[in-house]
Design a protein around this motif. Structure first.
Motif, PDB file in Angstrom:
ATOM      1  N   ASN A 531       0.817  -1.209   0.000  1.00  0.00           N
ATOM      2  CA  ASN A 531       0.000   0.000   0.000  1.00  0.00           C
ATOM      3  C   ASN A 531       0.852   1.261   0.000  1.00  0.00           C
ATOM      4  O   ASN A 531       0.356   2.359  -0.232  1.00  0.00           O
ATOM      5  CB  ASN A 531      -0.914   0.029   1.230  1.00  0.00           C
ATOM      6  CG  ASN A 531      -1.970  -1.068   1.165  1.00  0.00           C
ATOM      7  OD1 ASN A 531      -2.158  -1.686   0.126  1.00  0.00           O
ATOM      8  ND2 ASN A 531      -2.638  -1.304   2.282  1.00  0.00           N
ATOM      9  N   TYR A 532       2.155   1.106   0.319  1.00  0.00           N
ATOM     10  CA  TYR A 532       3.006   2.268   0.470  1.00  0.00           C
ATOM     11  C   TYR A 532       4.148   2.296  -0.551  1.00  0.00           C
ATOM     12  O   TYR A 532       4.315   3.248  -1.296  1.00  0.00           O
ATOM     13  CB  TYR A 532       3.619   2.287   1.875  1.00  0.00           C
ATOM     14  CG  TYR A 532       2.622   2.288   2.991  1.00  0.00           C
ATOM     15  CD1 TYR A 532       1.862   3.419   3.283  1.00  0.00           C
ATOM     16  CD2 TYR A 532       2.446   1.160   3.784  1.00  0.00           C
ATOM     17  CE1 TYR A 532       0.954   3.428   4.325  1.00  0.00           C
ATOM     18  CE2 TYR A 532       1.544   1.162   4.833  1.00  0.00           C
ATOM     19  CZ  TYR A 532       0.794   2.296   5.095  1.00  0.00           C
ATOM     20  OH  TYR A 532      -0.096   2.298   6.121  1.00  0.00           O
ATOM     21  N   ALA A 533       4.973   1.263  -0.545  1.00  0.00           N
ATOM     22  CA  ALA A 533       6.233   1.299  -1.291  1.00  0.00           C
ATOM     23  C   ALA A 533       6.007   1.095  -2.783  1.00  0.00           C
ATOM     24  O   ALA A 533       4.982   0.580  -3.228  1.00  0.00           O
ATOM     25  CB  ALA A 533       7.193   0.228  -0.766  1.00  0.00           C
ATOM     26  N   SER A 534       7.010   1.509  -3.557  1.00  0.00           N
ATOM     27  CA  SER A 534       6.981   1.317  -5.002  1.00  0.00           C
ATOM     28  C   SER A 534       7.018  -0.171  -5.332  1.00  0.00           C
ATOM     29  O   SER A 534       7.730  -0.930  -4.685  1.00  0.00           O
ATOM     30  CB  SER A 534       8.188   2.018  -5.626  1.00  0.00           C
ATOM     31  OG  SER A 534       8.393   1.569  -6.948  1.00  0.00           O
ATOM     32  N   PRO A 535       6.281  -0.607  -6.353  1.00  0.00           N
ATOM     33  CA  PRO A 535       6.342  -2.028  -6.735  1.00  0.00           C
ATOM     34  C   PRO A 535       7.703  -2.418  -7.286  1.00  0.00           C
ATOM     35  O   PRO A 535       7.986  -3.591  -7.446  1.00  0.00           O
ATOM     36  CB  PRO A 535       5.247  -2.150  -7.809  1.00  0.00           C
ATOM     37  CG  PRO A 535       5.054  -0.755  -8.317  1.00  0.00           C
ATOM     38  CD  PRO A 535       5.307   0.149  -7.158  1.00  0.00           C
ATOM     39  N   ASN A 536       8.551  -1.416  -7.582  1.00  0.00           N
ATOM     40  CA  ASN A 536       9.885  -1.697  -8.100  1.00  0.00           C
ATOM     41  C   ASN A 536      10.952  -1.747  -7.011  1.00  0.00           C
ATOM     42  O   ASN A 536      12.143  -1.769  -7.312  1.00  0.00           O
ATOM     43  CB  ASN A 536      10.282  -0.631  -9.134  1.00  0.00           C
ATOM     44  CG  ASN A 536       9.410  -0.685 -10.367  1.00  0.00           C
ATOM     45  OD1 ASN A 536       9.028  -1.762 -10.827  1.00  0.00           O
ATOM     46  ND2 ASN A 536       9.066   0.472 -10.912  1.00  0.00           N
ATOM     47  N   VAL A 537      10.554  -1.768  -5.753  1.00  0.00           N
ATOM     48  CA  VAL A 537      11.522  -1.843  -4.669  1.00  0.00           C
ATOM     49  C   VAL A 537      12.284  -3.167  -4.755  1.00  0.00           C
ATOM     50  O   VAL A 537      11.706  -4.211  -5.063  1.00  0.00           O
ATOM     51  CB  VAL A 537      10.832  -1.684  -3.296  1.00  0.00           C
ATOM     52  CG1 VAL A 537       9.968  -2.884  -2.962  1.00  0.00           C
ATOM     53  CG2 VAL A 537      11.854  -1.447  -2.206  1.00  0.00           C
ATOM     54  N   ARG A 538      13.583  -3.101  -4.524  1.00  0.00           N
ATOM     55  CA  ARG A 538      14.434  -4.293  -4.650  1.00  0.00           C
ATOM     56  C   ARG A 538      14.729  -4.962  -3.310  1.00  0.00           C
ATOM     57  O   ARG A 538      15.001  -6.146  -3.264  1.00  0.00           O
ATOM     58  CB  ARG A 538      15.775  -3.932  -5.306  1.00  0.00           C
ATOM     59  CG  ARG A 538      15.692  -3.461  -6.746  1.00  0.00           C
ATOM     60  CD  ARG A 538      14.853  -4.422  -7.580  1.00  0.00           C
ATOM     61  NE  ARG A 538      15.021  -4.262  -9.004  1.00  0.00           N
ATOM     62  CZ  ARG A 538      14.348  -3.416  -9.752  1.00  0.00           C
ATOM     63  NH1 ARG A 538      13.460  -2.616  -9.186  1.00  0.00           N
ATOM     64  NH2 ARG A 538      14.535  -3.355 -11.056  1.00  0.00           N
ATOM     65  N   SER A 539      14.720  -4.190  -2.225  1.00  0.00           N
ATOM     66  CA  SER A 539      15.112  -4.741  -0.928  1.00  0.00           C
ATOM     67  C   SER A 539      14.228  -4.185   0.176  1.00  0.00           C
ATOM     68  O   SER A 539      13.946  -2.984   0.198  1.00  0.00           O
ATOM     69  CB  SER A 539      16.579  -4.414  -0.616  1.00  0.00           C
ATOM     70  OG  SER A 539      17.438  -4.878  -1.626  1.00  0.00           O
ATOM     71  N   LEU A 540      13.827  -5.067   1.087  1.00  0.00           N
ATOM     72  CA  LEU A 540      13.089  -4.682   2.290  1.00  0.00           C
ATOM     73  C   LEU A 540      13.792  -5.296   3.497  1.00  0.00           C
ATOM     74  O   LEU A 540      13.949  -6.518   3.581  1.00  0.00           O
ATOM     75  CB  LEU A 540      11.647  -5.172   2.226  1.00  0.00           C
ATOM     76  CG  LEU A 540      10.712  -4.459   1.243  1.00  0.00           C
ATOM     77  CD1 LEU A 540       9.376  -5.185   1.171  1.00  0.00           C
ATOM     78  CD2 LEU A 540      10.501  -3.004   1.644  1.00  0.00           C
TER      79      LEU A 540
END
Length: 910
Positions: A531-540
Motif C-alpha cells: 500500500n506504500y512502497a513502489s512495486p519496483n523496490v528491490r530490498s526490504l
C-alpha cells in the motif's frame, strides 16, 4: 557511484541479450538491436561518470546531470527485470501457451510494451545528452585527484587525546563522598566531539571500577523504544525480560538496584522525556549511586539533575588536535624531522586546523591521509579540494571528503549502513552476504565475492568510517557499527540518489515511493507494505515486528531480511527472483511442504537464513536450488535437515550450518566439495570411517563444527585431510555426557594453523597442553568436560582444601608455549594441579576456570602480565582468598563470567 549502478544494469542487459533467448523466441529479434544500442550507449555514459566521480569538482550542473543518468539506469533496470520476469520464453509449455495467447490476440502485447519503454528511455537519454552539450557539462573538471591503494595501517577504535583533565573532573563527581544521594553527571557536546569515548575512559578508570560493583552501559540514540531500554537494563541485571511489560519490568529493576551501589551510563540521550521515565526505576538508597549521561543537548542534562553542573566538553586545542591527527595519518615507520618532511608537517597543521578540534573529524581525516602516498604532492592535492567555509559544519564536511575519496564500489557498501538502526551492532558476515546479494561486490581474481566483501569492510574500518566492535580469533571483523555522525552522512547520501530510504514511522512511506531499498525501523507493521512502497523496490529490511505483511506485489524483490512473526506464504510467491531471505518465525514448522516447494522454485536464491526459525526436515526442497551460496538452518528444530544427497550441482555452496549427516553419502560417490568454507554438521551415530570419507572431500573448509557423537581424533586423523593447511576453527561437541571420551592428543593430530579450538564433552585422558601449546597460531582454546561433574569437596562443607584426587589430572603450560593464545576456558574438568611456567601464554587476555575441582590456584597465574579478565569459580574459602589476592595485586584485572560457548559478558567490576 553511478558506475556501480550502471554496471548492475549492464549485467542485466547482457543476461537479457543471450543468444538462446533470441533463438527460442523469434519475435525477440525485433527488439534485439534496440537492446544492444542501449547497452553501448550506457557504456559510454559510464566512462563519463567514472571521470566525473574522480575529479571531485562540485558543480550543480554536473551533479544534476549525473542524477538524471542514474534515474535512467534505474528505469532500465525496472524495464529489463519486468521483461525477464514475464517473458513467455521463461515459462513451461511456451509454444502451447503462445498458441492460446494468439487466439486471444494478446500474444505479443508484452513485446510492444517493452519496445515502447525502450523508446521513451532513448528519448530521455537524447534529451539529457543535449543538456550536456548545451551547458558544457563535459568540459568541467579537467584535473583528476590521484587515487592510491590503501596501506593497511592499524586504526583501532576512536582515540581521544588531551582529555585527561576532563576525565579526572568527571571521576571526581562520580566519587564525591560528600553527596551520598543518587546523582546524575552529564557530558554535553555536539556529535563527533568524543563524549562516548570519554565516558568509556571514565568507566574504565581504576577508581571508578573499585567504587561501583555494577556498571551498566545503555545506548539510547535519537529514536528509542522505552520498553527496549528497560529490557537492556534488565538483561544487564540478569533479569529475564521475556513476556514482561513496562510496570512489571520497572519493579524488578527497582528491586535489583535497591540492593546495591550502581553506576548506569545512558549514552546519547536526545529527549527530556526519556529521563523522566527512566528515573522512575532508579532507587535512591543514599549509598552514592550515580548515573552518567552523554547528550548533545544542555536542556536534557538540566532536566536530569542540577546537583552537578553539566560538563560541556571542549574541543581539542591546536596541540592535541595535531597530535591526534598525526597518530592516524602517519605510518609508524615515518617520523617528522627537518628536511623534506617539514613541508608535510606544515600541511598536517592545515589539515588539523580544518577539523576545529573535533576528534571524530581528526580521526577520519587522518585515516584518509594514511591511504595516500606519503609525499607533499599527494597531501597537497587533497588539501586543495577542501575549500570549506567556516559555517559550523566542519565534521560532516570532513567525513564527506573521506567518503568522496572511496573507490566506486565501496561507496555503495558504506551507504548500506544507512539501513541499520542507529548504534546497531551489525553482524559482519550478515552484512557481507547482503552486499553480495545486492550486487555491490565486484568479482576479483582468486577470491570469492564474500572474501572481497570482507576486504571491503576491513578497508572501511582502516579508514575509520566503520568501527570493528568485535573481531574473530583470526582477526577478521565479527561485529561492526558506525558513529551516528557517519550514519547520518550515509542516510543523507543514500536518500539523494534513491539508493536506500529509512522508514522510522508509518508517515515516512510517502517519501519512499522511488526508493530502491527500504529499511523499516518501527514495529507493528500490520498493513500490507504494498500500500506504500513502489512495486519496483528491490530490498526490504525489517528491524521490528513485521507480522501480517504481504509482499505479493513485489515482483522484482531481491532481498527480504529480518522477517519476524507469522508471514503468509503467498507473500513470497510474487517474488521469484529473491536472492536473500532471512526469516525469524515459528511459522515454517506448520507449513513445511508449501514453504519447501516454494524454495525449490527459487532459481536465484543465494542466502537462506533460518537460524532463528523453527522448521523440520527441508532436504527434499532446498538442495534443488543450484544458485544457493549460504544455507543457515536452525539448530533447535523438530527434525534436523540432512545435507544434500549429492553435491554435484551445489558448486556455489560456501556455508552450510546446521545440518544432519546424510546416510546416502555412505553409498554415493562424493565429489570434491570445492567451494564450501563453513560446515556445521550433526554426525550422530555415524561410523568413523564414513566421517573420514566426508572430511576427505572438504578441500577449502576453514570452519568445521561436528557434534552429537563421540569423536576419536586419533582415529579420524584430522591432520591429514585436504583442509589440513586451511582450517582455522575446529569445534567438536559430544552431546552425550554419559559417554565421555578420553581426549588423548598426539603430534600432527591437529591442523597446524588452527586459530580457534573448542572441545566439549571430553575428559582429559592425558595432559593435552604439550601438544596444544605448539599450535603457533592458536588464539582461542576452550575445553569443556561434562556439563556437571561431582565436586569432591562438597561432602566436606567447604572446610578443607583436601578432597578426592582420584582421576584428577596434572597439566603444565611450558615457557615459550601458546605464543599467540589470548583466550583460555577450562570447565568441568577433573584437574589436580596446573603448573604455569614463566614465559608461557605471554599474550593471554581472558581466562575462565570453572568447576575444575580439586584444582588449586596456580602460583604462575600472577606472571600472566597481559591478563585483563579472570573468572575463577571455586568451592573453598581458601581458593577464594587466593583469587582475591590476585585481584588486589592486579588492580586493572576485571572479574568476568562466561556463557557456555559464548562471548564474555561483564557482570562485575573489581
Amino acid at each position: 557511484m553511478a558506475e556501480v549502478l550502471l554496471n548492475a544494469v549492464l549485467g542485466k542487459l547482457a543476461e537479457f541479450a543471450v543468444e538462446k533467448a533470441f533463438q527460442k523466441f523469434q519475435p525477440l529479434h525485433g527488439i534485439r538491436k534496440d537492446v544492444e544500442r542501449l547497452s553501448r550507449e550506457l557504456i559510454y555514459i559510464k566512462e563519463f561518470i567514472r571521470d566525473a566521480d574522480e575529479k571531485h569538482i562540485v558543480d550543480h550542473r554536473q551533479m544534476r546531470w549525473v542524477n538524471d543518468i542514474m534515474d535512467i539506469a534505474y528505469q532500465i533496470e525496472d524495464v529489463v527485470d519486468i521483461f525477464l520476469l514475464e517473458c513467455p520464453e521463461k515459462l513451461p509449455g511456451m509454444r502451447a501457451r503462445l498458441k492460446r495467447l494468439a487466439k486471444r490476440g494478446t500474444q505479443f502485447s508484452f513485446i510492444s510494451q517493452f519496445q515502447e519503454e525502450i523508446r521513451l528511455i532513448q528519448e530521455r537519454m537524447s534529451e539529457i545528452e543535449d543538456y550536456k552539450r548545451k551547458y558544457r557539462i563535459d568540459s568541467l573538471g579537467k584535473d583528476k585527484v590521484p587515487q592510491y591503494d590503501p596501506k593497511l595501517v592499524p586504526i583501532g577504535d576512536l582515540e581521544v587525546v588531551g582529555f585527561t583533565t576532563d576525565r579526572d573532573n568527571i571521576v571526581k563527581c562520580l566519587l564525591d563522598e560528600t553527596n551520598r544521594s543518587l546523582a546524575v553527571v552529564s557530558i554535553v557536546g555536539p556529535g563527533g566531539l568524543g563524549k562516548t569515548t570519554l565516558a568509556r575512559k571514565v568507566c574504565n578508570s581504576n577508581d571508578v571500577l573499585q567504587r561501583f560493583g555494577k556498571s551498566i552501559w545503555i545506548t539510547i540514540s535519537q529514536k528509542y523504544d522505552l520498553l527496549d531500554v528497560l529490557r537492556k537494563i534488565a538483561q544487564n541485571l540478569t533479569i529475564d525480560p521475556t513476556g514482561l511489560h513496562g510496570i512489571e519490568l520497572g519493579n524488578l529493576i527497582w528491586e535489583s538496584l535497591e540492593k546495591k551501589r550502581y553506576l548506569i551510563v545512558l549514552d546519547d540521550v536526545w529527549t527530556e522525556e526519556l529521563w523522566v521515565e527512566i528515573a522512575k526505576v532508579m532507587p535512591d538508597t543514599k549509598n552514592g549511586s550515580r548515573i552518567l549521561i552523554t547528550t548533545r543537548f544542555a536542556n536534557v542534562a538540566k532536566r536530569a539533575d542540577t546537583t552537578y553542573d553539566h560538563y560541556e566538553l571542549p574541543v581539542l586545542d591546536d596541540k592535541h588536535s595535531l597530535e591526534l591527527f598525526l597518530k592516524k595519518a602517519i605510518p609508524k615507520r615515518h617520523k617528522f624531522s627537518d628536511g623534506p618532511n617539514a613541508e608535510l608537517y606544515s600541511l598536517a597543521k592545515e589539515f588539523a586546523a580544518k577539523c576545529k578540534g573535533l576528534p571524530l573529524a581528526l580521526v577520519v581525516l587522518g585515516s584518509l591521509l594514511s591511504t595516500r602516498a606519503y609525499n607533499f604532492h599527494a597531501w597537497n592535492d587533497l588539501l586543495q579540494t577542501m575549500s570549506w567555509k567556516d559555517d559550523g559544519s566542519e565534521c560532516i564536511k570532513i567525513i564527506a571528503t573521506s567518503y568522496d575519496n572511496l573507490p566506486f564500489a565501496k561507496k555503495l557498501c558504506f551507504l548500506y549502513f544507512a539501513a541499520f538502526p542507529e548504534d546497531k551492532k551489525i553482524d559482519a558476515k550478515l552484512l557481507q552476504r547482503l552486499w553480495v546479494a545486492e550486487r555491490l561486490i565486484p568479482q576479483e581474481e582468486r577470491r570469492t565475492l564474500e572474501e572481497t566483501a570482507a576486504c571491503f569492510l576491513e578497508d572501511l574500518v582502516q579508514r575509520s568510517m566503520v568501527q570493528a566492535s568485535e573481531r574473530f580469533p583470526d582477526g577478521s571483523v565479527k561485529y561492526c557499527l558506525v558513529h551516528d555522525v557517519l550514519r547520518d552522512l550515509a542516510v543523507q547520501k543514500a536518500k539523494e540518489i534513491n539508493f536506500l530510504m529509512v522508514c522510522s514511522k508509518p508517515d515516512d512511506w510517502k517519501y519512499c515511493t522511488k526508493a530502491r531499498r527500504v529499511a523499516i525501523h518501527y514495529s507493528d507493521v500490520n498493513e500490507p507494505i504494498g500500500n506504500y512502497a513502489s512495486p519496483n523496490v528491490r530490498s526490504l529490511l525489517f528491524f521490528g515486528d513485521s507480522s501480517k505483511l504481504d509482499f505479493s506485489k513485489y515482483k522484482v524483490l531481491r532481498v527480504l531480511g529480518n522477517i519476524e512473526g507469522e508471514v503468509k506464504l503467498q507473500s513470497f510467491k510474487g517474488s521469484p527472483h529473491l536472492r536473500y531471505l532471512q526469516l525469524k518465525t515459528p511459522w515454517i514448522r506448520h507449513n513445511e511442504p508449501e514453504f519447501g516447494k516454494w524454495v525449490k522454485s527459487m532459481n536465484y536464491l543465494e542466502t537462506l537464513d533460518l537460524r532463528s526459525s523453527r522448521h523440520g526436515d527441508l532436504s527434499r526442497w532446498i538442495w534443488h536450488v543450484k544458485s544457493v551460496r549460504h544455507v543457515l538452518l536452525s539448530h533447535i528444530t523438530s527434525g534436523m535437515t540432512p545435507g544434500p544427497a549429492t553435491w554435484g550441482d551445489l558448486t556455489n555452496l560456501q556455508t552450510l550450518t546446521d545440518v544432519k549427516y546424510n546416510e546416502s553419502w555412505e553409498t554415493s560417490e562424493l565429489p570434491n566439495i570445492t567451494e564450501l568454507r563453513e560446515l556445521g554438521i550433526d554426525i550422530d551415530g555415524i561410523p568413523e570411517k564414513e566421517v573420514k570419507i566426508l572430511l576427505g572431500k572438504l578441500k577449502h573448509v576453514v570452519y568445521l563444527k561436528m557434534e552429537r557423537n563421540i569423536i576419536d581424533l586419533e582415529k579420524i586423523g584430522t591432520g591429514f585431510f585436504p583442509f589440513y593447511e586451511n582450517l582455522k576453527s575446529l569445534v567438536l561437541i559430544n552431546n552425550r555426557p554419559k559417554e565421555m571420551f578420553p581426549l588423548v592428543l598426539g603430534n600432527d593430530m591437529l591442523p597446524p594453523h588452527l586459530i580457534e579450538l573448542k572441545l566439549k564433552g571430553y575428559k582429559l585422558g592425558s595432559d593435552p597442553m604439550p601438544v596444544l601449546e605448539k599450535l603457533g597460531s592458536l588464539n582461542t582454546l576452550q575445553i569443556y568436560g561434562a556439563s556437571k561433574v561431582e565436586n569432591p569437596l562438597a561432602t566436606q562443607n567447604n572446610t578443607s582444601d583436601m578432597g578426592s584426587t582420584r582421576n584428577a589430572l596434572r597439566i603444565q603450560c611450558s615457557a615459550g608455549g601458546f605464543v599467540l593464545l589470548e583466550e583460555l576456558v577450562l570447565e568441568s574438568l577433573m584437574l589436580e594441579e596446573w603448573k604455569i611456567e614463566m614465559g608461557s601464554m605471554p599474550k593471554l587476555k581472558r581466562l575462565s576456570v570453572m568447576n575444575c575441582a580439586p584444582l588449586r590456584v596456580p602460583p604462575g597465574l600472577i606472571h600472566l602480565d597481559n591478563l585483563q579478565y579472570l573468572n575463577w569459580a571455586t568451592y573453598t574459602r581458601t581458593y577464594l582468598g587466593a583469587i582475591s589476592n590476585i585481584f588486589e595485586q592486579r588492580p586493572n584485572l576485571r572479574n568476568w563470567s562466561r556463557d557456555q560457548f559464548g562471548d564474555f559478558v561483564s557482570i562485575d567490576s573489581v
